[in-house]
Design a protein around this motif. Structure first.
Motif, mmCIF file in Angstrom:
data_model
loop_
_atom_site.group_PDB
_atom_site.id
_atom_site.type_symbol
_atom_site.label_atom_id
_atom_site.label_comp_id
_atom_site.label_asym_id
_atom_site.label_seq_id
_atom_site.Cartn_x
_atom_site.Cartn_y
_atom_site.Cartn_z
ATOM 1 N N ILE A 51 0.863 -1.185 0.000
ATOM 2 C CA ILE A 51 0.000 0.000 0.000
ATOM 3 C C ILE A 51 0.894 1.227 0.000
ATOM 4 C CG2 ILE A 51 -1.786 1.280 1.239
ATOM 5 C CD1 ILE A 51 -2.551 -1.358 2.620
ATOM 6 N N ASP A 52 0.742 2.094 -1.016
ATOM 7 C CA ASP A 52 1.540 3.319 -1.065
ATOM 8 C C ASP A 52 0.627 4.533 -0.916
ATOM 9 O OD1 ASP A 52 0.268 3.613 -3.526
ATOM 10 O OD2 ASP A 52 1.993 2.883 -4.658
ATOM 11 N N ILE A 53 1.202 5.730 -1.050
ATOM 12 C CA ILE A 53 0.448 6.963 -0.826
ATOM 13 C C ILE A 53 -0.674 7.115 -1.852
ATOM 14 C CG2 ILE A 53 2.037 8.349 -2.224
ATOM 15 C CD1 ILE A 53 0.154 9.512 0.946
ATOM 16 N N HIS A 54 -0.448 6.630 -3.071
ATOM 17 C CA HIS A 54 -1.479 6.709 -4.109
ATOM 18 C C HIS A 54 -2.687 5.859 -3.721
ATOM 19 C CE1 HIS A 54 -3.342 7.045 -8.028
ATOM 20 N NE2 HIS A 54 -3.380 5.719 -8.122
ATOM 21 N N ASP A 55 -2.425 4.623 -3.253
ATOM 22 C CA ASP A 55 -3.512 3.740 -2.819
ATOM 23 C C ASP A 55 -4.305 4.376 -1.687
ATOM 24 O OD1 ASP A 55 -2.736 1.743 -4.605
ATOM 25 O OD2 ASP A 55 -1.334 0.869 -3.173
ATOM 26 N N LEU A 56 -3.584 4.914 -0.692
ATOM 27 C CA LEU A 56 -4.233 5.482 0.489
ATOM 28 C C LEU A 56 -5.029 6.738 0.143
ATOM 29 C CD1 LEU A 56 -1.393 5.040 3.136
ATOM 30 C CD2 LEU A 56 -3.614 3.890 3.141
ATOM 31 N N SER A 57 -4.490 7.571 -0.745
ATOM 32 C CA SER A 57 -5.181 8.804 -1.125
ATOM 33 C C SER A 57 -6.529 8.502 -1.759
ATOM 34 C CB SER A 57 -4.328 9.629 -2.094
ATOM 35 O OG SER A 57 -3.132 10.048 -1.476
#
Length: 480
Positions: A51-57
């Motif tokens: 899970i990266d920042i793009h997924d979380l955003s």
């Protein structure tokens, strides 16, 4: 459980199993294992096992909270979260949530009711009534019991990167300040933290820059609207009016009046913000609880009336400059001089009464529709999901459109009065203009120019959103 983790995360120096207590791998109940693995898969948008920042955003609808969640859960500081890291963080976070839940659950029955919620707020120095407590409960309550179980509390706040009760409460709130080019928009609320840290002025600056850019891009449509409001009965449709304007002033002439329209953003926003804060303080009195929708409406209407009274001459100048002929004025100051010497000081306040009357229906309907749409969304999403910026923009666009439809006849009469009267002394009044339009043009006449007004909403919102986000990032604005 070991197999589930190893399936997603290879063993190696970067594997967080080295930083996870061993009991997570052997003592985690199968039910929790399945639940957390499913949550992880839901957040892993690109299905790459991390899970990266793009997924979380995308999942959290807010980059600010996504960044904080990543910082808290990324044990190896690799920029992404593995399943092992996710499980470790969530289980530790659930312990903190259990503690805050127990602090509110005074009778220790495993449920939080509205009385316990009211008491918890009182201990934080915040007064709320039954209606507000029920509203908060409904945001977490999945079974309609008006009581919150720990599972409901946990699921709602699972992705909140805070454990302090003050911060958990702030997580429920989200606001935005976007200018789509209308004169009577309702002021935005700022939290106490934003006021203390100075984030409020960064919001206003970001909104001001976004408003200036969006107004400039949509200026031709705005000028077309004003032209149709004043001279609509002389043109059969929008196309002939547009061609007439283009023929008379050329492409550059389509931006007449935009300079003053951009210049008035700063004083209008400043006056409205100061008046709104004062109005809220007067209405709230010694109470510490938040204002009701009706009280916010009253404060917004008072603030709008106050700011419009101070900057109204700029509104008149904008109209005069938008409908002027080529070489009629050398500039803004030349327009001011000619208006003063030919028509007197009174000319700068023509149309003031319908403008002031238009604030009430616009502000009331705008705020009521916005709150209704937002609250309906929150009520229909019991998984803790809070409205993201695009959804809030959509709610704001719909509410603003509804407010415009109801107040548009008053805005049209205001513009007609602001335009110069070419036949003898100007003795027109609001009612005389209403009667004239009704007799000569009927109901259609009261809505001339509303089509280009609607046409500019979508590009104005899109441009404002993009510019506002960029300014927010540049100024370090955080959403509370």
């Amino acid at each position: 459980m070991v197999n589930a983790i190893n399936h997603h995360v290879p063993v190696g120096p970067n594997n967080t199993e080295s930083v996870m207590p061993p009991h997570y791998l052997h003592e985690l109940p199968n039910e929790d294992e399945l639940r957390l693995a499913k949550l992880f898969e839901t957040l892993d948008m690109d299905k790459n096992g991390k899970i990266d920042i793009h997924d979380l955003s995308i999942a959290l609808h807010d980059r600010e909270y996504a960044q904080k969640f990543l910082e808290m859960s990324d044990a190896t500081k690799s920029g992404s979260i593995t399943l092992a890291e996710f499980i470790h963080y969530v289980k530790e976070h659930e312990k903190s949530l259990r503690l805050s839940f127990s602090n509110i659950d005074k009778n220790k029955d495993g449920k939080i009711d509205r009385y316990e919620l009211i008491r918890a707020f009182q201990e934080l120095g915040i007064e709320i009534d039954d209606a507000e407590a029920i509203k908060l409960l409904k945001r977490m309550d999945k079974d309609g019991s008006l009581e919150i179980s720990f599972e409901e509390w946990r699921d709602f706040l699972l992705y909140c990167p805070f454990t302090d009760l003050h911060d958990l409460i702030k997580y429920w709130r989200h606001s935005t300040i976007i200018d789509i080019g209308e004169d009577m928009n309702v002021p935005d609320d700022f939290t106490q933290a934003e006021m203390i840290t100075g984030m409020w002025w960064r919001h206003l600056v970001s909104g001001g820059v976004a408003g200036a850019v969006s107004r400039t891009f949509t200026a031709p449509l705005d000028r077309l609207k004003v032209f149709l409001q004043v001279y609509g009965n002389q043109h059969s449709n929008i196309t002939t009016c547009f061609k007439s304007m283009l023929k008379e002033g050329g492409k550059r002439g389509m931006w007449r009046g935009n300079g003053i329209n951009v210049l008035k953003i700063a004083p209008e926003s400043a006056f409205k913000f100061m008046a709104y804060e004062q109005a809220k303080r007067l209405i709230r009195g010694s109470r510490t609880k938040d204002l009701t929708i009706f009280e916010r409406f009253m404060a917004g209407s008072l603030a709008g009336g106050f700011s419009q009274s101070l900057i109204y001459p700029l509104e008149v100048l904008k109209t005069r400059l938008a409908i002027r002929k080529s070489n009629q004025y050398k500039g803004i100051f030349d327009c001011i001089q000619k208006m003063y010497y030919r028509e007197g000081m009174r000319s700068f306040y023509r149309g003031y009464v319908p403008n002031l009357l238009g604030i009430l229906p616009y502000a009331g309907i705008d705020l009521a529709v916005y709150e209704t749409l937002k609250n309906n969304y929150i009520a229909s999403h019991n998984n803790g999901e809070k409205p993201g910026m695009p959804l809030l923009l959509a709610c704001g666009t719909v509410s603003s459109t509804c407010g415009q439809v109801c107040s548009y006849p008053l805005a049209l009469v205001r513009t007609r009065l602001q335009a110069p009267h070419l036949e003898g002394p100007d003795t027109r009044t609001m009612m005389s203009v209403f009667r004239e339009i009704w007799v000569k043009e009927g109901m259609v006449g009261l809505y001339r120019g509303i089509t280009p007004n609607f046409m500019k909403v979508a590009p104005a919102v899109s441009i404002s959103y993009v510019v506002y986000e960029r300014c927010r990032e540049a100024l370090g604005v955080t959403m509370s």
